[in-house]
Scaffold this motif. Structure first.
Motif, PDB file in Angstrom:
ATOM      1  N   LEU A 105       0.644  -1.290  -0.004  1.00 45.26           N
ATOM      2  CA  LEU A 105      -0.125  -0.057  -0.097  1.00 45.26           C
ATOM      3  C   LEU A 105       0.910   1.438  -0.074  1.00 45.26           C
ATOM      4  CD1 LEU A 105      -3.003   0.713   0.101  1.00 45.26           C
ATOM      5  CD2 LEU A 105      -3.107   0.828   2.517  1.00 45.26           C
ATOM      6  N   ILE A 106       1.921   1.270   0.754  1.00 50.69           N
ATOM      7  CA  ILE A 106       2.930   2.333   0.754  1.00 50.69           C
ATOM      8  C   ILE A 106       3.401   2.562  -0.666  1.00 50.69           C
ATOM      9  CG2 ILE A 106       4.971   3.239   1.769  1.00 50.69           C
ATOM     10  CD1 ILE A 106       4.314   2.041   4.133  1.00 50.69           C
ATOM     11  N   LEU A 107       3.956   1.427  -1.245  1.00 45.86           N
ATOM     12  CA  LEU A 107       4.544   1.466  -2.342  1.00 45.86           C
ATOM     13  C   LEU A 107       3.730   1.976  -3.613  1.00 45.86           C
ATOM     14  CD1 LEU A 107       7.135   0.672  -4.120  1.00 45.86           C
ATOM     15  CD2 LEU A 107       6.214  -1.579  -4.547  1.00 45.86           C
ATOM     16  N   VAL A 108       2.466   1.632  -3.341  1.00 47.91           N
ATOM     17  CA  VAL A 108       1.514   1.946  -4.491  1.00 47.91           C
ATOM     18  C   VAL A 108       1.095   3.274  -4.260  1.00 47.91           C
ATOM     19  CG1 VAL A 108      -0.968   1.576  -5.166  1.00 47.91           C
ATOM     20  CG2 VAL A 108       0.564  -0.253  -4.987  1.00 47.91           C
ATOM     21  N   THR A 109       1.035   3.868  -3.148  1.00 54.83           N
ATOM     22  CA  THR A 109       0.410   5.217  -3.147  1.00 54.83           C
ATOM     23  C   THR A 109       1.770   6.297  -3.179  1.00 54.83           C
ATOM     24  OG1 THR A 109       0.966   5.229  -0.806  1.00 54.83           O
ATOM     25  CG2 THR A 109      -1.478   4.845  -1.583  1.00 54.83           C
ATOM     26  N   VAL A 110       2.913   5.824  -3.133  1.00 59.50           N
ATOM     27  CA  VAL A 110       4.162   6.549  -3.551  1.00 59.50           C
ATOM     28  C   VAL A 110       4.195   6.604  -4.900  1.00 59.50           C
ATOM     29  CG1 VAL A 110       6.600   6.803  -3.423  1.00 59.50           C
ATOM     30  CG2 VAL A 110       5.261   6.241  -1.205  1.00 59.50           C
ATOM     31  N   MET A 147      -5.327  12.441   1.416  1.00 63.99           N
ATOM     32  CA  MET A 147      -5.861  11.145   1.946  1.00 63.99           C
ATOM     33  C   MET A 147      -4.910  10.043   2.057  1.00 63.99           C
ATOM     34  SD  MET A 147      -9.443   8.895   1.115  1.00 63.99           S
ATOM     35  CE  MET A 147      -8.704   8.023  -0.554  1.00 63.99           C
ATOM     36  N   TYR A 148      -4.251   9.846   0.762  1.00 59.40           N
ATOM     37  CA  TYR A 148      -3.132   8.746   0.472  1.00 59.40           C
ATOM     38  C   TYR A 148      -1.778   9.061   1.576  1.00 59.40           C
ATOM     39  CZ  TYR A 148      -6.586   6.974  -2.662  1.00 59.40           C
ATOM     40  OH  TYR A 148      -7.901   6.510  -3.122  1.00 59.40           O
ATOM     41  N   PHE A 149      -1.756  10.502   1.641  1.00 53.23           N
ATOM     42  CA  PHE A 149      -0.338  10.941   2.295  1.00 53.23           C
ATOM     43  C   PHE A 149      -0.723  10.247   3.999  1.00 53.23           C
ATOM     44  CE2 PHE A 149       1.099  13.871   5.763  1.00 53.23           C
ATOM     45  CZ  PHE A 149       2.553  13.642   5.351  1.00 53.23           C
ATOM     46  N   ASN A 155       1.192   6.816   6.341  1.00 56.07           N
ATOM     47  CA  ASN A 155       1.428   7.207   7.698  1.00 56.07           C
ATOM     48  C   ASN A 155       0.901   6.049   8.583  1.00 56.07           C
ATOM     49  OD1 ASN A 155       2.869  10.025   8.715  1.00 56.07           O
ATOM     50  ND2 ASN A 155       2.035   9.951   6.967  1.00 56.07           N
ATOM     51  N   LEU A 156      -0.404   5.786   8.179  1.00 55.00           N
ATOM     52  CA  LEU A 156      -1.137   4.771   8.862  1.00 55.00           C
ATOM     53  C   LEU A 156      -0.445   3.379   8.528  1.00 55.00           C
ATOM     54  CD1 LEU A 156      -3.418   3.956  10.579  1.00 55.00           C
ATOM     55  CD2 LEU A 156      -4.844   3.707   8.461  1.00 55.00           C
ATOM     56  N   SER A 157      -0.191   3.148   7.403  1.00 53.35           N
ATOM     57  CA  SER A 157       0.412   1.713   7.067  1.00 53.35           C
ATOM     58  C   SER A 157       1.665   1.544   7.539  1.00 53.35           C
ATOM     59  CB  SER A 157       0.514   1.643   5.498  1.00 53.35           C
ATOM     60  OG  SER A 157      -0.734   1.533   4.935  1.00 53.35           O
ATOM     61  N   PHE A 158       2.679   2.617   7.474  1.00 51.52           N
ATOM     62  CA  PHE A 158       4.086   2.639   8.035  1.00 51.52           C
ATOM     63  C   PHE A 158       3.942   2.447   9.684  1.00 51.52           C
ATOM     64  CE2 PHE A 158       7.859   5.007  10.420  1.00 51.52           C
ATOM     65  CZ  PHE A 158       8.446   4.114   9.959  1.00 51.52           C
ATOM     66  N   MET A 159       3.040   3.144  10.434  1.00 51.93           N
ATOM     67  CA  MET A 159       2.442   2.785  11.667  1.00 51.93           C
ATOM     68  C   MET A 159       2.248   1.712  12.140  1.00 51.93           C
ATOM     69  SD  MET A 159       0.051   5.198  14.042  1.00 51.93           S
ATOM     70  CE  MET A 159       0.362   6.505  12.682  1.00 51.93           C
ATOM     71  N   ASP A 160       1.467   0.999  11.323  1.00 49.66           N
ATOM     72  CA  ASP A 160       0.903  -0.407  11.475  1.00 49.66           C
ATOM     73  C   ASP A 160       2.084  -1.304  11.520  1.00 49.66           C
ATOM     74  OD1 ASP A 160      -1.689   0.071  12.139  1.00 49.66           O
ATOM     75  OD2 ASP A 160      -2.370   0.143   9.866  1.00 49.66           O
ATOM     76  N   ILE A 161       2.928  -1.342  10.295  1.00 50.78           N
ATOM     77  CA  ILE A 161       4.062  -2.132  10.225  1.00 50.78           C
ATOM     78  C   ILE A 161       5.020  -2.196  11.618  1.00 50.78           C
ATOM     79  CG2 ILE A 161       6.305  -2.396   9.002  1.00 50.78           C
ATOM     80  CD1 ILE A 161       4.931  -1.601   6.567  1.00 50.78           C
ATOM     81  N   VAL A 217       0.067  21.837   5.619  1.00 56.72           N
ATOM     82  CA  VAL A 217      -0.949  21.689   6.713  1.00 56.72           C
ATOM     83  C   VAL A 217      -0.802  19.981   6.840  1.00 56.72           C
ATOM     84  CG1 VAL A 217      -3.447  21.469   7.319  1.00 56.72           C
ATOM     85  CG2 VAL A 217      -2.381  23.487   6.251  1.00 56.72           C
ATOM     86  N   CYS A 218      -0.931  19.341   5.860  1.00 56.71           N
ATOM     87  CA  CYS A 218      -0.890  17.664   6.143  1.00 56.71           C
ATOM     88  C   CYS A 218       0.488  17.391   6.882  1.00 56.71           C
ATOM     89  CB  CYS A 218      -0.957  17.226   4.730  1.00 56.71           C
ATOM     90  SG  CYS A 218      -2.604  17.303   3.761  1.00 56.71           S
TER      91      CYS A 218
END
Length: 316
Positions: A45-50, A59-61, A65-71, A140-141
């Motif tokens: 998911l991180i790779l695809v959104t990058v 939203m994907y930014f 962050n959420l995916s990295f946090m979950d890892i 802001v993000c």
């Protein structure tokens, strides 16, 4: 009884699921599969959104962050769990226990704040669409993400620092990780200061973000119901459905763990809830966002198509 603080112990024994030895192999296989899927799903998911230019939105930014946090969150506990499920001597050195406690608290606390931030992002996107590019600009993000991480890491540092100073009257933790509530059960006496800190941080990171999420979705629902076209309503619901599903799963498990009366469930049930909360939820997040989001599915198909094409050219 006189006790010594956590760092003064050489090591800790982790009870884990030792009372159910026949289940340990099954739990090992289950946990290993879930952990590998979590790493693969969130990493993809991180790779695809990058890589996909169409997914460079706020939203994907936040989703990255959420995916990295979950890892990070699942990696703080899963390796220890996997090793101890196969080991007869389930131990952890005191410094490793302190680090694991901090990382688990930091990642879990950060996710609470980040989910509220993502709800605010969806509110602006749906309720104020014309102002969305201006309000949710990159600066802001980034600031909102920094605040999420800083809040989680600092509150975890506060809780861990005080937990390390409390005298413990034993080194047998009735859990499969150095989870703070399980460690505090070893305290020789109750600490009013520690209880107050846990209560304040719990209110700061659970009810307050939940309130912000509820308010955001109340406005979002009101706006969606005023959209005349069915296609417009479905598109609006699809952008919020994945986030709302993740919120319900995450906060449902978190509330059942941290805001329940201490004697309402057995320790074995606490372990199961903690396992689902710490291992299963991070795995489900990328699956939920992939299944309910057409943009992510299209980006994954495009990425797989490029990889397949490169392999075809490479074999020729």
């Amino acid at each position: 009884m006189q006790g010594i603080n956590l760092t003064s112990w050489s090591f800790f024994f982790l009870e884990g699921f030792s009372r159910h030895p026949k289940l340990e192999i099954a739990l090992f296989v289950f946990s290993l599969v879930i952990y590998l899927i979590t790493l693969l799903g969130n990493g993809t998911l991180i790779l695809v959104t990058v890589l996909d230019s169409h997914l460079q939105t706020p939203m994907y930014f936040f989703l990255r962050n959420l995916s990295f946090m979950d890892i990070c969150y699942t990696s703080a506990s899963s390796p220890t769990l996997l090793v101890n499920l196969l080991s007869a001597r389930k131990t952890m050195i005191s410094s490793g226990c302190a680090i694991q406690m901090y990382l688990s608290l930091a990642m879990g606390s950060t996710e609470c704040v980040l989910l509220a931030v993502m709800a605010c992002d969806r509110y602006v996107a749906i309720c104020k669409p014309l102002r969305y590019p201006i309000v949710m600009n990159r600066q802001v993000c980034v600031h909102m993400a920094i605040v999420s991480w800083a809040t989680g890491c600092l509150t975890a540092l506060l809780e861990t620092s005080f937990a390390l100073q409390i005298p413990l009257c034993g080194n047998l933790i009735d859990h499969f990780t150095c989870e703070i509530l399980a460690v505090l059960k070893l305290a020789c006496t109750s600490s009013l200061l520690m209880d107050t800190i846990m209560l304040v941080v719990g209110v700061l990171l659970l009810p307050i973000p939940m309130l912000l999420i509820c308010i955001s979705y109340a406005f979002i629902l009101s706006t969606i119901l005023r959209i005349r076209s069915a296609e417009g309503r479905n598109k609006a619901f699809s952008t919020c459905g994945a986030h709302l599903t993740v919120v319900i799963l995450y906060y449902g498990a978190a509330l059942s763990m941290y805001l329940k009366p201490s004697a309402s469930n057995s320790q074995e049930i606490d372990k199961i809830i903690s396992l689902l909360y710490g291992v299963l939820t991070p795995m489900l997040n990328p699956i939920i966002y992939s299944l309910r989001n057409k943009e992510v599915k299209d980006a994954m198909k495009k990425l797989l198509g490029k990889i397949s094409l490169q392999q075809t050219h490479g074999s020729l």
